[in-house]
Enzyme design. Structure first.
Site, PDB file in Angstrom:
ATOM      1  N   TYR A  87     -14.348   2.446   4.401  1.00 12.13           N
ATOM      2  CA  TYR A  87     -15.431   0.462   3.653  1.00 12.13           C
ATOM      3  C   TYR A  87     -16.733   1.051   4.590  1.00 12.13           C
ATOM      4  CZ  TYR A  87     -10.881  -1.751   2.029  1.00 12.13           C
ATOM      5  OH  TYR A  87      -9.761  -1.693   1.236  1.00 12.13           O
ATOM      6  N   ASN A 139       0.082   4.993   9.269  1.00 12.00           N
ATOM      7  CA  ASN A 139       1.043   5.387   7.790  1.00 12.00           C
ATOM      8  C   ASN A 139       1.902   6.024   8.479  1.00 12.00           C
ATOM      9  OD1 ASN A 139      -0.606   3.183   5.638  1.00 12.00           O
ATOM     10  ND2 ASN A 139       0.745   2.380   6.446  1.00 12.00           N
ATOM     11  N   CYS A 195       1.067  -1.396  -0.002  1.00 12.21           N
ATOM     12  CA  CYS A 195       0.161   0.112  -0.221  1.00 12.21           C
ATOM     13  C   CYS A 195       0.843   1.589   0.383  1.00 12.21           C
ATOM     14  CB  CYS A 195      -0.879  -0.144   0.928  1.00 12.21           C
ATOM     15  SG  CYS A 195      -2.655  -1.362   1.522  1.00 12.21           S
TER      16      CYS A 195
END
Length: 322
Positions: free
Chosen positions: A222, A190, A159
């Site tokens: 999501y 991240n 990613c």
């Protein structure tokens, strides 16, 4: 420059309220709300980027970033946390991904026109550190985990895939490119872990950390994360309201209750959590590493911690999309 949390929450709200939906993701089978090209930029010398509106696992973030860029591992048995278990085979391997790409050697000609001054580096990590040490004005310090020839051999393609490093005025800067960002779960993790990596690289190079620019090509939420996102947004609004009241010398439980009475979906109980709310808005998180050696290679997770970090606790966003 706005604070890290202001930037993150603005983007989270934009995705939540205005993101577009175009059916189920082919890999995960889940619908998303998404926006392209989200950018977060933080001056890490002045502010360590970690959220207060929810808990971020800073130690786990550090373990993973060292697992990739220091240990050069692609095996979950080398990683204390379980975040990669879903993608590991029976031997613990995640295939030719992440650490396996980081350990690849790098060879360059410092003079790319006349092909003079050949350099060879043991790994991509060695390349970034040793190249910048020799060429502090250089612009070639790019490390990437995206290897098109080996994508089929990776159990999950990276990613966060490319980081570009440069020195400017005695400070180390980084542009982090992320192809896909699970905004509630992955992106805060991240940003925090690459700030940790930046600080550790800067220590090794004898400079200060500078600007971290985090670019997320596809930033999404999501469908099973919407309730958790609503809770985090309301948590943030409570912190904002508390800060405004504090600045006006009006911060009391009663005033905060009145100002935030519309925010019913929250993990915060203003009466019970009032002291924690005050600590959250006044704390100043910072990353420290207590090793005598400045070498990146000598750092261990237990040597480092984020001090003065107070948050409003964990927010559940459902199962991680696999």
């Amino acid at each position: 420059m706005k604070t890290y949390e202001e930037q993150y929450m603005e983007s989270l709200k934009k995705i939540y309220f205005n993101g577009f939906s175009d059916g189920k993701n082919e890999r995960t089978g889940l619908e998303t709300k998404r926006l392209p090209g989200v950018v977060i930029q933080v001056d890490v010398e002045k502010e360590f980027p970690v959220l207060k509106s929810k808990f971020v696992a800073t130690k786990t973030a550090l373990r993973e970033i060292l697992w990739i860029w220091q240990q050069h591992s692609n095996n979950i048995h080398d990683l204390k946390s379980k975040i990669w278990n879903e993608w590991a085979d029976e031997n613990g391997s995640i295939g030719e991904a992440y650490g396996n790409q980081a350990k690849h050697p790098v060879s360059i000609y410092a003079d790319s026109v006349n092909h003079k001054e050949f350099r060879s580096y043991e790994s991509q990590t060695h390349y970034v550190l040793e190249y910048l040490r020799e060429f502090p004005h250089g612009r070639w310090a790019v490390s990437t985990l995206w290897n098109p020839a080996e994508l089929s051999l990776m159990h999950l393609v990276p990613c966060c895939h490319t980081s570009t490093w440069n020195l400017d005025g005695g400070r180390l800067n980084c542009v982090l490119d992320q192809r896909s960002g699970d905004f509630p779960y992955g992106v805060p993790f991240n940003t925090t872990q690459y700030a940790e990596l930046m600080i550790l690289y800067a220590r090794d190079l004898g400079v200060k950390p500078g600007i971290l620019t985090h670019v997320i090509a596809d930033a999404h939420i999501y469908s099973n994360q919407m309730n958790g996102v609503e809770i985090q947004i309301n948590n943030y609004e409570i912190l904002k309201s508390a800060k405004e009241l504090l600045e006006n010398n009006e911060l009391t439980i009663e005033n905060l209750k009145e100002k935030t009475k519309e925010f019913t979906s929250t993990s915060v109980d203003i009466e019970k959590d009032f002291d924690k709310i005050k600590e959250c808005i006044s704390c100043n998180p910072h990353f420290v590493c207590n090793t005598e050696s400045k070498s990146f290679w000598d750092v261990r997770p237990e040597d480092c911690k984020v001090e003065d970090y107070v948050n409003l606790g964990k927010v559940s966003f459902g199962d991680i999309a696999v």
